[in-house]
Design an enzyme around this catalytic site. Structure first.
Site, short mmCIF file in Angstrom:
data_model
loop_
_atom_site.label_atom_id
_atom_site.label_comp_id
_atom_site.label_asym_id
_atom_site.label_seq_id
_atom_site.Cartn_x
_atom_site.Cartn_y
_atom_site.Cartn_z
N ASP A 92 -39.38 1.09 33.41
CA ASP A 92 -38.95 1.20 34.99
C ASP A 92 -39.70 2.40 35.59
O ASP A 92 -39.69 3.54 34.80
CB ASP A 92 -37.20 1.42 35.26
CG ASP A 92 -37.06 1.52 36.53
OD1 ASP A 92 -37.60 1.58 37.65
OD2 ASP A 92 -35.69 1.59 36.91
N SER A 93 -40.28 2.16 36.53
CA SER A 93 -41.02 3.47 37.30
C SER A 93 -40.37 4.87 37.62
O SER A 93 -41.00 5.69 37.71
CB SER A 93 -41.63 3.04 38.47
OG SER A 93 -40.95 2.73 39.57
N GLY A 94 -39.05 4.53 37.68
CA GLY A 94 -38.32 5.75 38.14
C GLY A 94 -37.98 6.02 39.65
O GLY A 94 -37.36 6.78 39.87
N GLY A 95 -38.47 5.05 40.29
CA GLY A 95 -38.20 4.77 41.60
C GLY A 95 -36.69 4.53 41.74
O GLY A 95 -36.01 5.26 42.93
N ASP A 146 -41.83 2.51 43.61
CA ASP A 146 -41.44 1.96 44.61
C ASP A 146 -40.36 2.74 45.38
O ASP A 146 -39.65 3.65 44.53
CB ASP A 146 -40.72 0.57 44.38
CG ASP A 146 -39.64 0.50 43.87
OD1 ASP A 146 -39.38 1.32 42.80
OD2 ASP A 146 -38.56 -0.25 43.84
N GLN A 194 -39.20 -5.30 48.03
CA GLN A 194 -38.02 -4.78 48.66
C GLN A 194 -37.84 -5.35 49.96
O GLN A 194 -38.13 -6.55 50.04
CB GLN A 194 -38.42 -3.10 48.73
CG GLN A 194 -38.61 -2.29 47.36
CD GLN A 194 -37.00 -2.41 46.77
OE1 GLN A 194 -36.22 -2.79 47.22
NE2 GLN A 194 -37.13 -1.78 45.60
N GLY A 221 -33.86 -3.57 44.65
CA GLY A 221 -33.17 -3.25 45.75
C GLY A 221 -31.98 -4.00 45.92
O GLY A 221 -31.36 -4.42 46.89
N ASP A 271 -32.32 -7.03 33.57
CA ASP A 271 -31.71 -5.81 32.90
C ASP A 271 -30.63 -5.47 33.58
O ASP A 271 -30.40 -5.70 34.86
CB ASP A 271 -32.87 -4.92 32.79
CG ASP A 271 -32.79 -4.13 34.09
OD1 ASP A 271 -32.37 -2.67 34.16
OD2 ASP A 271 -33.44 -4.67 35.05
N CYS A 311 -23.08 -13.18 15.86
CA CYS A 311 -23.32 -11.83 15.62
C CYS A 311 -22.28 -11.41 14.91
O CYS A 311 -21.16 -11.45 14.94
CB CYS A 311 -22.87 -10.95 17.17
SG CYS A 311 -22.90 -9.20 16.98
N HIS A 340 -21.53 -5.82 20.77
CA HIS A 340 -21.03 -7.29 20.82
C HIS A 340 -21.19 -7.63 22.38
O HIS A 340 -21.71 -8.64 22.45
CB HIS A 340 -19.41 -7.07 21.05
CG HIS A 340 -18.74 -8.19 21.74
ND1 HIS A 340 -18.86 -9.71 21.18
CD2 HIS A 340 -18.28 -8.55 23.04
CE1 HIS A 340 -18.52 -10.43 21.93
NE2 HIS A 340 -18.17 -9.90 23.29
#
Length: 376
Positions: A92-95, A146, A194, A221, A271, A311, A340
């Site tokens: 992720d760009s940090g935006g 962004d 956006q 967004g 994510d 699992c 889990h």
């Protein structure tokens, strides 16, 4: 990066495909565990691979830039070498982090000036710097810088924010073209749509992003406080205008039924911190619904956490034992619950993929969502 579409659902916009990167293939639709600072909280890389069966994980530019810092990451040979995860990584760009620091940052045309949440030091993120940082981190998929507007946003603010994001994207693409990966493998840039919850802005942004002809596209967004139905409406609108032949990534979404609904709208990648964050607080997502494992009703339930998924952790430990660990404040509780929940999310998107390939996705989705929402 390559994306191959293998099947489309006839009753919805759901698709199954394969993304090929330098660090391996990703079968879509896919959920990506969030490893903000180079670590998925409470879960080892071996557990991510063997039990969760993750195919790709996330790192975060903002956090990795501050700690351990670029010198350490470059000396290690990039994040893959540093943390020992040798499958694909997306950064992720940090935006979003800069957005969440609203009280400690200033936006200008040049970029975002912000104060570190660690020591208060000041830093400037520009589109060019964010590309350089992500090159150094060494992710397979890197995100354009962004601005993520809050919800609700006034129309004028959302419009100006979107236009700034578009100008920053143009600079990101130029910077990508003028720089080389540091570690000898290809890196791919995804732009971010956006426009808040305004239909005309989302359409404009989707069309602009599509015109950039990048190898994949993201929708940002959303899941920032708006109602679920509004999120679905915006997502559907974006998917109408983003290219069919390229992967679509919906950022930061969401719970299990959010994911299935958005798969039906044409999303390929997801994510969210929810499975790990909620897990650490005792909320489990299971094949039989939502469980608050701290409730006293589980104190003498000696059945496995969830036999419905593949699992070992979920099948090995009992609900009673996991509840005991939470009540006793044992660290193991956080690990078991996190493994889990992540394994359940990966199981769910794998099931979704299977049903898309079989041609009965919508029927299965409509049957399973009430079960997933059930509070036990």
């Amino acid at each position: 990066m390559e994306f191959e579409l293998l099947a489309k659902d006839t009753a919805s916009s759901a698709r199954a495909g394969v993304i090929s990167t330098a660090h391996g293939q990703i079968e879509t639709p896919i959920f990506m565990p969030v490893g903000t600072a180079g670590s998925v909280k409470a879960v080892t890389q071996q557990q991510l691979n063997d039990e969760v069966k993750a195919q790709i994980i996330l790192g975060n530019t903002y956090h990795l830039y501050l700690r351990p810092g670029l010198e350490v990451l470059e000396a290690a040979g990039g994040l893959h070498q540093f943390n020992g995860w040798h499958k694909p990584i997306l950064t992720d760009s940090g935006g979003y982090q800069v957005f969440s620091l609203a009280n400690n940052r200033k936006l200008t045309e040049e970029g975002a000036l912000f104060q570190s949440h660690i020591d208060g030091s000041k830093h400037l993120f520009t589109p060019e710097k964010v590309i350089d940082i992500q090159r150094t981190i060494g992710a397979d998929i890197i995100m354009a810088f962004d601005e993520c507007p809050p919800y609700p946003s006034e129309y004028d603010y959302a419009k100006k924010s979107m236009e700034l994001t578009h100008r920053w994207l143009t600079r990101c693409i130029k910077s990508m073209g003028e720089t080389e990966p540091k570690y000898g493998y290809e890196q791919t840039l995804f732009p971010i749509v956006q426009g808040s919850t305004y239909k005309d802005l989302r359409k404009t942004s989707s069309e602009f992003i599509a015109s950039m002809e990048c190898e994949g596209n993201a929708i940002g967004g959303l899941s920032v406080g708006e109602p679920e139905e509004m999120m679905y409406e915006m997502c559907a609108l974006c998917c109408e205008h983003l290219p069919v032949e390229k992967p679509r990534y919906l950022m930061g979404v969401g719970n299990p039924w959010n994911i299935l609904e958005n798969i039906s709208l044409g999303i390929d990648m997801f994510d969210c911190v929810m499975p790990t964050r909620n897990g650490r607080n005792g909320m489990l997502f299971t094949s039989y619904g939502v469980v608050n494992i701290k409730n006293k009703r589980w104190a003498t339930d000696f059945t496995p956490i969830d036999t419905g998924i593949d699992c070992l952790t979920s099948q090995y430990y009992t609900k009673a034992y996991l509840r005991h660990l939470f009540v006793a404040n044992e660290i193991l509780a956080l690990q078991i619950a996190s493994i889990h929940n992540l394994a359940f999310y990966l199981h769910l998107v794998k099931q979704a993929r299977t049903h898309i390939l079989q041609g009965d996705f919508m029927q299965w989705k409509n049957e399973i969502i009430p079960i997933l929402k059930h509070r036990n």
